[in-house]
Design a protein around this motif. Structure first.
Motif, short mmCIF file in Angstrom:
data_model
loop_
_atom_site.label_atom_id
_atom_site.label_comp_id
_atom_site.label_asym_id
_atom_site.label_seq_id
_atom_site.Cartn_x
_atom_site.Cartn_y
_atom_site.Cartn_z
N THR A 105 37.06 -31.20 24.28
CA THR A 105 37.74 -32.66 24.53
C THR A 105 39.12 -32.70 24.68
OG1 THR A 105 38.00 -33.17 22.10
CG2 THR A 105 35.72 -33.24 22.94
N THR A 106 39.82 -33.81 25.18
CA THR A 106 40.83 -34.15 25.24
C THR A 106 41.80 -34.11 23.84
OG1 THR A 106 40.56 -36.27 25.25
CG2 THR A 106 40.78 -34.99 27.36
N GLU A 107 40.86 -34.45 22.71
CA GLU A 107 41.29 -34.37 21.65
C GLU A 107 41.58 -32.84 20.80
OE1 GLU A 107 38.81 -36.42 22.55
OE2 GLU A 107 40.14 -38.07 22.70
N ARG A 108 41.14 -32.00 21.67
CA ARG A 108 41.16 -30.49 21.11
C ARG A 108 40.01 -30.15 20.24
NH1 ARG A 108 45.04 -28.08 23.51
NH2 ARG A 108 45.08 -26.20 22.12
N ASN A 109 38.70 -30.83 20.29
CA ASN A 109 37.62 -30.46 19.76
C ASN A 109 36.62 -29.71 20.66
OD1 ASN A 109 38.73 -31.56 17.14
ND2 ASN A 109 38.27 -33.50 18.21
N THR A 110 35.59 -29.13 19.96
CA THR A 110 34.72 -28.50 20.58
C THR A 110 33.48 -29.58 20.46
OG1 THR A 110 35.25 -26.47 19.70
CG2 THR A 110 33.13 -26.64 20.76
N ASP A 111 32.82 -29.87 21.94
CA ASP A 111 31.94 -30.91 21.94
C ASP A 111 30.41 -30.08 21.62
OD1 ASP A 111 30.04 -32.86 22.66
OD2 ASP A 111 31.36 -33.34 24.44
N LEU A 112 29.95 -30.19 20.79
CA LEU A 112 28.69 -29.66 20.38
C LEU A 112 27.62 -30.23 21.07
CD1 LEU A 112 30.23 -28.13 18.14
CD2 LEU A 112 28.36 -28.24 16.76
N GLU A 113 27.55 -31.57 21.25
CA GLU A 113 26.53 -32.06 22.02
C GLU A 113 26.44 -31.65 23.54
OE1 GLU A 113 24.18 -34.30 20.95
OE2 GLU A 113 24.73 -33.69 19.10
N ALA A 114 27.60 -31.22 24.09
CA ALA A 114 27.77 -30.92 25.44
C ALA A 114 27.07 -29.56 25.54
CB ALA A 114 29.19 -30.90 25.90
N LEU A 115 27.16 -28.64 24.57
CA LEU A 115 26.78 -27.41 24.49
C LEU A 115 24.85 -27.39 24.13
CD1 LEU A 115 29.06 -25.27 22.38
CD2 LEU A 115 28.57 -25.02 24.83
N TYR A 116 24.64 -28.41 23.33
CA TYR A 116 23.29 -28.63 23.35
C TYR A 116 22.48 -29.06 24.43
CZ TYR A 116 22.52 -28.01 18.21
OH TYR A 116 22.36 -27.66 16.84
N ASP A 117 23.34 -30.04 25.11
CA ASP A 117 22.79 -30.56 26.27
C ASP A 117 22.60 -29.32 27.35
OD1 ASP A 117 22.52 -33.09 25.53
OD2 ASP A 117 24.37 -33.80 26.27
N LEU A 118 23.58 -28.49 27.40
CA LEU A 118 23.52 -27.42 28.30
C LEU A 118 22.44 -26.52 28.18
CD1 LEU A 118 27.40 -26.73 29.01
CD2 LEU A 118 25.76 -27.65 30.83
N ASP A 119 22.18 -26.31 26.95
CA ASP A 119 21.18 -25.14 26.40
C ASP A 119 21.16 -23.90 27.34
OD1 ASP A 119 18.89 -24.49 25.02
OD2 ASP A 119 17.43 -25.20 26.61
N PRO A 120 22.66 -23.33 27.12
CA PRO A 120 22.63 -22.18 27.71
C PRO A 120 22.08 -20.91 27.08
CG PRO A 120 24.66 -22.51 26.53
CD PRO A 120 23.83 -23.55 26.35
N ASP A 121 21.84 -19.61 27.84
CA ASP A 121 21.26 -18.54 27.11
C ASP A 121 22.14 -17.89 26.52
OD1 ASP A 121 18.60 -19.14 28.23
OD2 ASP A 121 18.84 -18.07 30.00
N LEU A 122 23.36 -17.82 26.95
CA LEU A 122 24.52 -17.16 26.30
C LEU A 122 25.97 -18.03 26.46
CD1 LEU A 122 25.14 -14.05 25.32
CD2 LEU A 122 26.16 -13.87 27.61
N VAL A 123 26.58 -18.01 25.30
CA VAL A 123 27.74 -18.13 25.19
C VAL A 123 28.74 -17.13 25.36
CG1 VAL A 123 29.65 -19.46 23.77
CG2 VAL A 123 27.22 -20.05 23.53
N ALA A 124 29.16 -17.01 26.48
CA ALA A 124 30.06 -15.65 26.91
C ALA A 124 31.37 -15.87 26.66
CB ALA A 124 30.00 -15.37 28.33
N PHE A 125 31.97 -15.89 25.53
CA PHE A 125 33.06 -16.52 24.73
C PHE A 125 33.18 -16.02 23.60
CE2 PHE A 125 36.48 -19.91 23.92
CZ PHE A 125 37.62 -19.21 24.52
N ASP A 126 34.48 -15.47 22.97
CA ASP A 126 34.70 -15.46 21.59
C ASP A 126 34.89 -16.59 20.89
OD1 ASP A 126 36.10 -14.64 19.05
OD2 ASP A 126 37.59 -13.20 20.10
N PRO A 127 34.14 -16.69 19.68
CA PRO A 127 34.11 -18.08 19.13
C PRO A 127 35.60 -18.48 18.44
CG PRO A 127 32.87 -16.48 17.77
CD PRO A 127 33.01 -15.78 19.03
#
Length: 433
Positions: A150-172
Motif C-alpha cells: 500500500t501507499t502507507e507502506r504496508n502489505t495488503d493481505l486481502e489482496a494476496l487472498y484475492d489473488l490466491d496464487p500458487d507461489l509467492v516468488a519473493f523473500d518475505p
C-alpha cells in the motif's frame, strides 16, 4: 475467502504446497545456523533505513542444488531449495505467482513463466522495455498486475487472498523489514495462501533487516544460482540450462575483454531521480558492490569499472556533491542509475531534466562527461538474467566503446553490433530450445 473444505477427503494442490513449505522451514532451520553472511549497511545511502523507497533501496555460501525427482508412481514432483525458506516440494508446477519488485519476474520470464504473473509488491519497478527487442516474447502489462503493498507502506493481505496464487516468488524479509508485515502474517501467508520462495540479494542487507524464519543471517545468491532453482520448481530444467548456456559465456567474454586499467574511462554513477529540480546537489553512488553475489550493480562489477569518486565516500555507499565537487573529480562518463525507468516516470523525463541542468550550468558544463556528451541512461537494479544481458551490453558500450562498439542511445542495437544473440534468447524464452 474460506480456506476450509471439510467434505474433501483427498489432499488438494494447495495442501501439497503448504506441506512442502512447512517441511522446508524446519529442515532449513536445522542446517543454517553456521551461515555468517549478513549486511549491515545499504549500498545506496537513500535506502539506509527500512523506510527507504523501493526505487532507491536493497557473499555467502552457495546454496544446495535444485532437483526434480520421480516418485514410485511415476508422478513428477517439483523440488528446490533456497534460503531463507529452505526446501519446497510441489506436486505440480505453479500456474500463478506473485513477485516482488521485478527481479524474480525477469527470472521467471526467462523460464517461459511470465503469463503466470498475477501480482507484485510493486509492478512499477518491473522494467519491461527490453522484452520489446525479443521476437515473440510477451509479458503481462504492469497495470494488469495487482499491487499487494500500500501507499502507507504496508502489505495488503486481502489482496494476496484475492489473488490466491500458487507461489509467492519473493523473500518475505523485505516485506517484514520495510512493508509492515509481521511474522504471524508471514506464517499466515505460508499456511493459507501460498509458499514463499525467494531470496533478496540485490544489495547488502541493511541494519534492521529481518531473518525470518531462520533467525540468523542467510546466504546471498548470484543470478546464475536462481535459475536452476526456479527451473526445478516449474519443471523447466532444460530451458533453465539453455539460459545458463547463453548467459554465462557472455559474461565470461565481457569480463575477458575489459581494457587494462590505464585504458578505462572513469565513471560516476549518479542517482537518476534525486536531482531533476536542482534542489541540493547530486547523489553519487559507489558502483562497486561490497558483497560479491549481489546483482543490483552487477554489470559494473563485471566490467571492473574505474570509479572517478573512489575515496570520496568516507565509508558510506554514496556521497552528495555540488557542481564544484563533480568538477573536482571530473568523471569521463556519467551514468544515471535507474535511468531507463526515470526517462519516462509518471509522465516526466527526469534524466533529460538532469542532463539539461548540467549542460546549462556554468560549472556543470565544464565537466568532461558533459563536454563530450557522455551522459547515459543506467539500468534498473531489479535485473534478472534477461535484463542483465541487455544492461551489461549497454554499460560495456557506454564505458569502453573502443572495445565493445559505441552506444547509439536507448533502442534496438543493429544486429552486427550486438554482443549477444537476441534470436537465441527469444527462442529459449518461447520454448524453442
Amino acid at each position: 475467502m474460506s480456506r476450509e473444505n471439510t467434505t474433501q477427503e483427498e489432499p488438494t494442490r494447495r495442501d501439497y504446497m503448504k506441506y512442502g513449505g512447512a517441511v522446508a522451514v524446519g529442515g532449513f532451520l536445522a542446517g543454517c545456523t553456521d551461515d555468517s553472511s549478513s549486511g549491515s549497511e545499504p549500498e545506496d545511502s537513500t535506502e539506509s533505513t527500512p523506510t527507504a523507497t523501493p526505487e532507491q533501496a536493497g557473499d555467502g555460501e552457495s546454496t544446495p542444488s535444485a532437483t526434480e525427482t520421480e516418485t514410485n508412481t511415476d508422478e513428477k514432483s517439483y523440488s528446490a531449495s533456497m534460503p531463507p525458506m529452505g526446501e519446497l516440494t510441489l506436486e505440480e508446477p505453479p500456474s500463478t505467482w506473485v513477485g516482488g519488485l521485478g527481479f524474480t519476474a525477469d527470472v521467471l520470464t526467462a523460464l517461459g513463466q511470465a503469463d503466470g504473473a498475477v501480482g507484485m509488491a510493486d509492478p512499477r519497478f518491473w522494467y519491461q522495455g527490453f522484452y520489446d527487442f525479443l521476437d515473440g516474447v510477451t509479458v503481462p502489462a504492469k497495470d494488469e498486475l495487482t499491487k499487494y503493498t500500500t501507499t502507507e507502506r504496508n502489505t495488503d493481505l486481502e489482496a494476496l487472498y484475492d489473488l490466491d496464487p500458487d507461489l509467492v516468488a519473493f523473500d518475505p524479509n523485505p516485506l517484514l523489514a520495510i512493508y509492515g508485515l509481521d511474522t504471524e502474517e508471514a506464517e499466515e501467508i505460508q499456511e493459507n495462501i501460498a509458499p514463499w520462495f525467494g531470496n533478496e540479494s540485490r544489495r547488502k542487507r541493511f541494519d534492521g533487516w529481518t531473518h525470518w524464519p531462520v533467525g540468523e543471517s542467510y546466504p546471498y545468491m548470484s543470478i546464475p544460482e536462481y535459475i536452476p532453482k526456479y527451473a526445478a520448481l516449474f519443471g523447466e530444467q532444460e530451458r533453465g540450462q539453455a539460459i545458463l548456456d547463453l548467459y554465462e559465456p557472455f559474461i565470461e567474454d565481457i569480463r575477458s575483454r575489459v581494457p587494462e586499467e590505464t585504458e578505462r574511462r572513469t565513471m560516476a554513477l549518479v542517482n537518476g531521480r534525486y536531482n531533476p529540480e536542482n534542489r541540493d546537489g547530486w547523489l553519487v553512488y559507489n558502483p562497486k558492490s561490497e558483497v560479491e553475489k549481489t546483482w543490483g550493480k552487477k554489470q559494473y562489477r563485471d566490467l571492473d569499472v574505474t570509479d572517478a569518486f573512489e575515496g570520496a565516500y568516507s565509508g558510506q555507499t554514496s556521497v552528495k556533491m555540488g557542481y564544484e565537487g563533480l568538477l573536482e573529480y571530473d568523471p569521463d562518463v556519467i551514468i544515471f542509475n535507474f535511468g531507463i525507468t526515470y526517462r519516462d516516470f509518471q509522465g516526466k523525463n527526469l534524466i533529460q531534466q538532469q542532463r539539461e541542468l548540467l549542460q546549462d550550468h556554468p560549472v556543470g558544463s565544464q565537466l568532461t562527461a558533459v563536454k563530450n556528451d557522455d551522459l547515459y541512461l543506467g539500468g534498473t537494479p531489479y535485473q534478472g538474467p534477461i535484463i542483465n544481458l541487455f544492461q551489461t551490453e549497454m554499460a560495456a558500450k557506454q564505458l569502453y566503446p573502443d572495445e565493445f562498439g559505441s552506444y547509439p542511445g536507448y533502442g534496438e542495437i543493429p544486429e552486427d553490433e550486438q554482443l549477444f544473440d537476441r534470436g537465441r534468447l527469444a527462442d529459449i524464452i518461447n520454448g524453442n530450445i
